[in-house]
Design a protein around this motif. Structure first.
Motif, mmCIF file in Angstrom:
data_model
loop_
_atom_site.group_PDB
_atom_site.id
_atom_site.type_symbol
_atom_site.label_atom_id
_atom_site.label_comp_id
_atom_site.label_asym_id
_atom_site.label_seq_id
_atom_site.Cartn_x
_atom_site.Cartn_y
_atom_site.Cartn_z
ATOM 1 N N ASP A 50 35.703 37.513 39.024
ATOM 2 C CA ASP A 50 34.391 38.232 39.538
ATOM 3 C C ASP A 50 34.652 39.645 40.488
ATOM 4 O OD1 ASP A 50 35.149 36.941 42.094
ATOM 5 O OD2 ASP A 50 33.505 35.987 42.168
ATOM 6 N N SER A 51 35.993 39.874 40.629
ATOM 7 C CA SER A 51 36.261 41.257 41.221
ATOM 8 C C SER A 51 37.668 41.578 40.918
ATOM 9 C CB SER A 51 36.055 41.108 42.838
ATOM 10 O OG SER A 51 37.275 40.062 43.445
ATOM 11 N N THR A 73 32.467 55.634 37.381
ATOM 12 C CA THR A 73 31.065 55.232 36.625
ATOM 13 C C THR A 73 31.617 54.060 35.623
ATOM 14 O OG1 THR A 73 30.181 57.332 36.933
ATOM 15 C CG2 THR A 73 29.508 55.795 35.012
ATOM 16 N N ILE A 74 30.746 53.031 35.570
ATOM 17 C CA ILE A 74 31.077 52.193 34.348
ATOM 18 C C ILE A 74 29.856 52.506 33.386
ATOM 19 C CG2 ILE A 74 30.813 49.602 33.631
ATOM 20 C CD1 ILE A 74 31.072 48.967 36.716
ATOM 21 N N PRO A 75 30.377 53.121 32.280
ATOM 22 C CA PRO A 75 29.523 53.937 31.100
ATOM 23 C C PRO A 75 28.435 52.999 30.608
ATOM 24 C CG PRO A 75 31.541 54.018 30.437
ATOM 25 C CD PRO A 75 31.612 53.324 31.963
ATOM 26 N N THR A 76 28.736 51.490 30.587
ATOM 27 C CA THR A 76 28.007 50.894 29.750
ATOM 28 C C THR A 76 27.327 49.593 30.551
ATOM 29 O OG1 THR A 76 27.994 49.410 27.511
ATOM 30 C CG2 THR A 76 29.779 49.488 28.908
ATOM 31 N N THR A 77 26.286 48.958 30.239
ATOM 32 C CA THR A 77 25.907 47.860 30.876
ATOM 33 C C THR A 77 25.971 46.450 29.685
ATOM 34 O OG1 THR A 77 23.467 48.397 30.683
ATOM 35 C CG2 THR A 77 24.872 49.002 32.712
ATOM 36 N N HIS A 85 29.906 46.431 39.579
ATOM 37 C CA HIS A 85 29.837 47.757 40.297
ATOM 38 C C HIS A 85 31.043 48.526 40.497
ATOM 39 C CE1 HIS A 85 25.658 46.472 41.391
ATOM 40 N NE2 HIS A 85 26.185 45.183 41.728
ATOM 41 N N ALA A 86 31.186 49.480 40.733
ATOM 42 C CA ALA A 86 32.529 50.015 40.910
ATOM 43 C C ALA A 86 32.536 50.941 42.136
ATOM 44 C CB ALA A 86 32.903 50.948 39.680
ATOM 45 N N ARG A 87 33.742 51.000 42.936
ATOM 46 C CA ARG A 87 33.792 52.022 43.844
ATOM 47 C C ARG A 87 35.280 52.277 44.115
ATOM 48 N NH1 ARG A 87 32.263 47.450 46.485
ATOM 49 N NH2 ARG A 87 33.441 46.415 47.924
ATOM 50 N N SER A 102 31.807 41.887 40.362
ATOM 51 C CA SER A 102 30.442 41.492 39.775
ATOM 52 C C SER A 102 29.400 41.445 40.848
ATOM 53 C CB SER A 102 30.641 40.134 39.202
ATOM 54 O OG SER A 102 29.399 39.452 38.877
ATOM 55 N N GLY A 103 28.146 41.591 40.337
ATOM 56 C CA GLY A 103 26.904 41.818 41.080
ATOM 57 C C GLY A 103 26.386 40.095 41.395
ATOM 58 N N SER A 104 27.342 39.255 40.716
ATOM 59 C CA SER A 104 26.740 37.985 40.916
ATOM 60 C C SER A 104 27.991 37.064 41.226
ATOM 61 C CB SER A 104 26.163 37.187 39.481
ATOM 62 O OG SER A 104 25.070 37.927 39.147
ATOM 63 N N ALA A 105 28.171 36.738 42.334
ATOM 64 C CA ALA A 105 29.400 35.921 43.033
ATOM 65 C C ALA A 105 29.574 34.905 41.956
ATOM 66 C CB ALA A 105 28.989 35.465 44.355
ATOM 67 N N GLY A 106 30.946 34.642 41.749
ATOM 68 C CA GLY A 106 31.449 33.888 40.884
ATOM 69 C C GLY A 106 31.096 33.832 39.355
ATOM 70 N N ALA A 107 30.469 34.902 39.040
ATOM 71 C CA ALA A 107 30.148 35.236 37.722
ATOM 72 C C ALA A 107 31.405 36.049 36.824
ATOM 73 C CB ALA A 107 28.928 35.998 37.509
#
Length: 123
Positions: A50-51, A73-77, A85-87, A102-107
């Motif tokens: 998840d990260s 950029t992550i060019p697709t969703t 998310h990316a940084r 991941s925007g959802s912990a544990g996902a």
């Protein structure tokens, strides 16, 4: 680095001097030319997390004059990239380390060769 000035509003019949043209054209172009920009794309693959911290990305060519701002950029969703998310972390004048979360912990997700573009700029 300086920012661009508000463009001059010219007046009909105005006598234009060399100083006016230098301020309006030459000086503004020098500001634009002086910006340092580098771009690239990295291929990201991982399994069941998840990260993810990627490998160090080295900027092409010479080092920046100062530490740049880096945007990834992550060019697709679609599919496995949804809600991620990316940084950039550990940014220096010569490299950065990409981090994805991941925007959802544990996902947990699995990515296979997802092309993620980046841009680095000193302005």
């Amino acid at each position: 680095m300086a920012n661009l000035a508000t463009p001059r509003t010219w007046v009909v019949g105005e006598t234009v001097s060399a100083a006016m043209m230098n301020a309006e054209i030459r000086d503004q172009m020098n500001i634009l030319i002086g910006r340092e920009i580098k771009t690239g794309t990295m291929s990201i693959s991982f399994t069941g997390v998840d990260s993810y911290t990627g490998s160090t990305v080295t900027f092409p060519g010479t080092a920046f004059s100062t530490t740049p701002v880096v945007i990834i950029t992550i060019p697709t969703t679609a599919g496995s990239t949804s809600r991620w998310h990316a940084r950039a972390t550990s940014i220096t004048t010569t490299s950065f380390v990409p981090f994805f979360q991941s925007g959802s912990a544990g996902a947990a997700a699995t990515w296979s060769a997802i092309a993620c573009p980046w841009v680095a700029i000193v302005s």
